[in-house]
Design a protein around this motif. Structure first.
Motif, short mmCIF file in Angstrom:
data_model
loop_
_atom_site.label_atom_id
_atom_site.label_comp_id
_atom_site.label_asym_id
_atom_site.label_seq_id
_atom_site.Cartn_x
_atom_site.Cartn_y
_atom_site.Cartn_z
N ALA A 210 2.79 21.44 46.26
CA ALA A 210 3.72 22.48 46.65
C ALA A 210 2.94 23.73 47.05
CB ALA A 210 4.67 22.80 45.49
N PRO A 211 3.53 24.59 47.87
CA PRO A 211 2.78 25.77 48.34
C PRO A 211 2.23 26.64 47.22
CG PRO A 211 4.77 25.47 49.65
CD PRO A 211 4.85 24.49 48.52
N PHE A 212 2.96 26.75 46.10
CA PHE A 212 2.51 27.57 44.98
C PHE A 212 2.79 26.85 43.66
CE2 PHE A 212 3.86 30.51 48.31
CZ PHE A 212 2.76 31.37 48.40
N PRO A 213 1.95 27.07 42.65
CA PRO A 213 2.31 26.56 41.32
C PRO A 213 3.40 27.43 40.71
CG PRO A 213 0.26 27.81 41.20
CD PRO A 213 0.64 27.74 42.67
N ALA A 214 4.18 26.84 39.84
CA ALA A 214 5.16 27.60 39.08
C ALA A 214 4.46 28.34 37.96
CB ALA A 214 6.22 26.66 38.50
N LEU A 215 5.02 29.47 37.57
CA LEU A 215 4.60 30.18 36.36
C LEU A 215 5.60 29.83 35.27
CD1 LEU A 215 2.91 32.25 34.78
CD2 LEU A 215 4.45 34.03 35.65
N VAL A 216 5.11 29.25 34.17
CA VAL A 216 5.97 28.85 33.06
C VAL A 216 5.61 29.70 31.85
CG1 VAL A 216 6.67 26.95 31.56
CG2 VAL A 216 6.14 26.50 33.97
N VAL A 217 6.53 30.51 31.39
CA VAL A 217 6.29 31.42 30.28
C VAL A 217 7.01 30.90 29.04
CG1 VAL A 217 6.44 33.80 29.46
CG2 VAL A 217 6.13 33.34 31.90
N VAL A 218 6.25 30.71 27.97
CA VAL A 218 6.80 30.23 26.70
C VAL A 218 7.03 31.44 25.80
CG1 VAL A 218 6.42 28.74 24.70
CG2 VAL A 218 5.54 28.07 26.95
N THR A 219 8.27 31.63 25.34
CA THR A 219 8.61 32.83 24.58
C THR A 219 9.64 32.55 23.50
OG1 THR A 219 9.59 35.05 24.73
CG2 THR A 219 10.27 33.46 26.41
N GLY A 220 9.43 33.15 22.34
CA GLY A 220 10.43 33.04 21.29
C GLY A 220 11.52 34.07 21.43
N SER A 221 11.16 35.24 21.94
CA SER A 221 12.13 36.33 22.01
C SER A 221 12.87 36.41 23.33
CB SER A 221 11.42 37.66 21.78
OG SER A 221 10.59 37.99 22.89
N PRO B 211 7.78 29.83 41.92
CA PRO B 211 8.91 30.06 41.00
C PRO B 211 8.42 30.44 39.61
CG PRO B 211 8.55 27.72 41.32
CD PRO B 211 7.62 28.41 42.27
N VAL B 212 9.31 31.06 38.85
CA VAL B 212 9.02 31.42 37.46
C VAL B 212 10.05 30.74 36.56
CG1 VAL B 212 8.80 33.29 35.78
CG2 VAL B 212 8.02 33.63 38.14
N VAL B 213 9.56 30.08 35.52
CA VAL B 213 10.41 29.38 34.56
C VAL B 213 10.12 29.95 33.18
CG1 VAL B 213 11.01 27.14 33.55
CG2 VAL B 213 10.34 27.28 35.96
N VAL B 214 11.15 30.26 32.43
CA VAL B 214 11.01 30.75 31.06
C VAL B 214 11.52 29.67 30.11
CG1 VAL B 214 11.92 32.38 29.36
CG2 VAL B 214 11.08 33.20 31.57
N ALA C 58 17.07 38.12 38.42
CA ALA C 58 15.85 38.33 39.20
C ALA C 58 15.36 37.04 39.86
CB ALA C 58 14.75 38.89 38.29
N GLY C 59 16.00 35.92 39.53
CA GLY C 59 15.61 34.64 40.13
C GLY C 59 14.78 33.76 39.22
N ILE C 60 14.63 34.16 37.97
CA ILE C 60 13.86 33.37 37.00
C ILE C 60 14.74 32.27 36.42
CG2 ILE C 60 12.70 33.45 34.76
CD1 ILE C 60 11.86 36.33 35.45
N GLU C 61 14.21 31.07 36.33
CA GLU C 61 14.95 29.98 35.69
C GLU C 61 14.71 30.03 34.19
OE1 GLU C 61 15.16 25.08 35.50
OE2 GLU C 61 13.89 26.06 37.02
N VAL C 62 15.76 30.23 33.43
CA VAL C 62 15.64 30.31 31.98
C VAL C 62 16.13 29.00 31.38
CG1 VAL C 62 16.37 31.52 29.89
CG2 VAL C 62 16.00 32.81 32.01
N ARG C 63 15.28 28.37 30.59
CA ARG C 63 15.62 27.11 29.94
C ARG C 63 15.68 27.32 28.43
NH1 ARG C 63 12.09 22.41 33.08
NH2 ARG C 63 12.62 23.08 35.20
N GLU C 64 16.86 27.18 27.86
CA GLU C 64 17.02 27.26 26.41
C GLU C 64 16.83 25.85 25.85
OE1 GLU C 64 20.14 30.35 25.17
OE2 GLU C 64 20.80 29.72 27.19
N GLU C 65 15.71 25.66 25.17
CA GLU C 65 15.25 24.32 24.82
C GLU C 65 15.76 23.80 23.49
OE1 GLU C 65 13.25 22.18 26.51
OE2 GLU C 65 12.98 23.43 28.28
N GLY C 66 16.66 24.52 22.84
CA GLY C 66 17.17 24.08 21.55
C GLY C 66 16.84 25.11 20.47
N GLU C 67 17.21 24.79 19.23
CA GLU C 67 16.95 25.73 18.14
C GLU C 67 15.47 25.89 17.88
OE1 GLU C 67 19.14 24.57 14.70
OE2 GLU C 67 21.11 24.85 15.65
#
Length: 267
Positions: free
Chosen positions: A112-123, A140-143, A160-169
């Protein structure tokens, strides 16, 4: 691409030492296999006395010109750059933008033209500005976060266009990375921080550890490449190859012995 000379000084496959690598050979050394399997490489630069932070408190303060080039090559070869939220804040992470040579390389490899930025965050408390690159176009940016976050924290990110994934508890890193791979992003690059790196190591998810030794001593109380409780049992890694940069940096690549050996790098 102009860069300092990089000399191969060790290769477990038996390639002759003392050989200066041209651009094509350097790409071949670092490229991921094309088999679709998920592989995670971590990349850190450290001072000779073990700090991953320079005098300015940031990792970039340690990088030589050759390290900056290899850092850029890592990004050019990855489908996604994975980083913890604390490091994303401290280092000012934004959507990944690339230089023309990086984009040309990705095109030649069918990425793909660019890699995604994937940010892992608790808060999930992140600045929505990370959705945009520092300049030009970006990926793209994925949280990745857990459920139960207030809309006041998540809505600005999504707007802002960021994909937010709520991965469970609880965030299952292995399952989250498997989902990225299943979506066509199997080539994963972790750039920190130390807490996330420790969690990935503890879960057995790091296939290759790429460590650059900068030819400096900084003293102080800078962080290591991992932080948090001990792992209980030391995790073994095998030296795969080592390079010496003309500017004094030493590049090492260590692989996990549990990773499938398919004759390609990283294995």
């Amino acid at each position: 691409m102009t860069r300092p000379a990089l000399q191969l000084i060790f290769d477990r496959t038996g390639r002759a030492a003392g050989v200066e690598l041209d651009d094509a050979a350097l790409v071949e050394l670092y490229r991921y296999p094309d088999d679709g399997r998920r592989r995670l490489r971590s990349n850190f630069v450290s001072s000779l006395d073990g700090s991953v932070q320079g005098a300015d408190g940031r990792s970039g303060g340690l990088g030589t010109a050759s390290d900056q080039h290899v850092f850029a090559l890592h990004r050019a070869l990855a489908d996604a750059v994975v980083v913890g939220a604390s490091t994303a804040r401290a280092e000012g992470y934004r959507a990944v933008d690339l230089q023309p040579w990086q984009r040309d390389l990705r095109a030649s490899l069918g990425l793909a033209p660019f890699p995604a930025l994937v940010v892992v965050t608790g808060s999930a408390r992140l600045d929505p500005v990370m959705a945009t690159p520092a300049e030009g176009d970006g990926g793209p940016v994925v949280v990745l976060t857990t459920t139960g976050k207030p809309d006041a924290d998540l809505d600005p990110l999504r707007e802002a266009g960021i994909e937010v994934r709520e991965e469970g508890e609880e965030l299952d890193l292995g399952a989250a990375l498997d989902r990225l791979a299943g979506e066509g992003r199997p080539r994963l690059l972790c750039e920190g921080g130390p807490g996330l790196h420790r969690a990935l190591l503890a879960a057995g998810l790091v296939d290759e550890l790429s460590l650059t030794l900068a030819p400096v001593v900084v003293g102080g109380e800078g962080m290591r490449s991992t932080s948090g409780p001990g792992l209980g049992t030391a995790l073994p890694f095998d030296l795969s190859f080592a390079l010496h940069g003309a500017d004094g940096a030493l590049f090492t690549s260590y692989r996990s012995p549990t990773t499938v050996d398919d004759g390609q790098r990283p294995v």
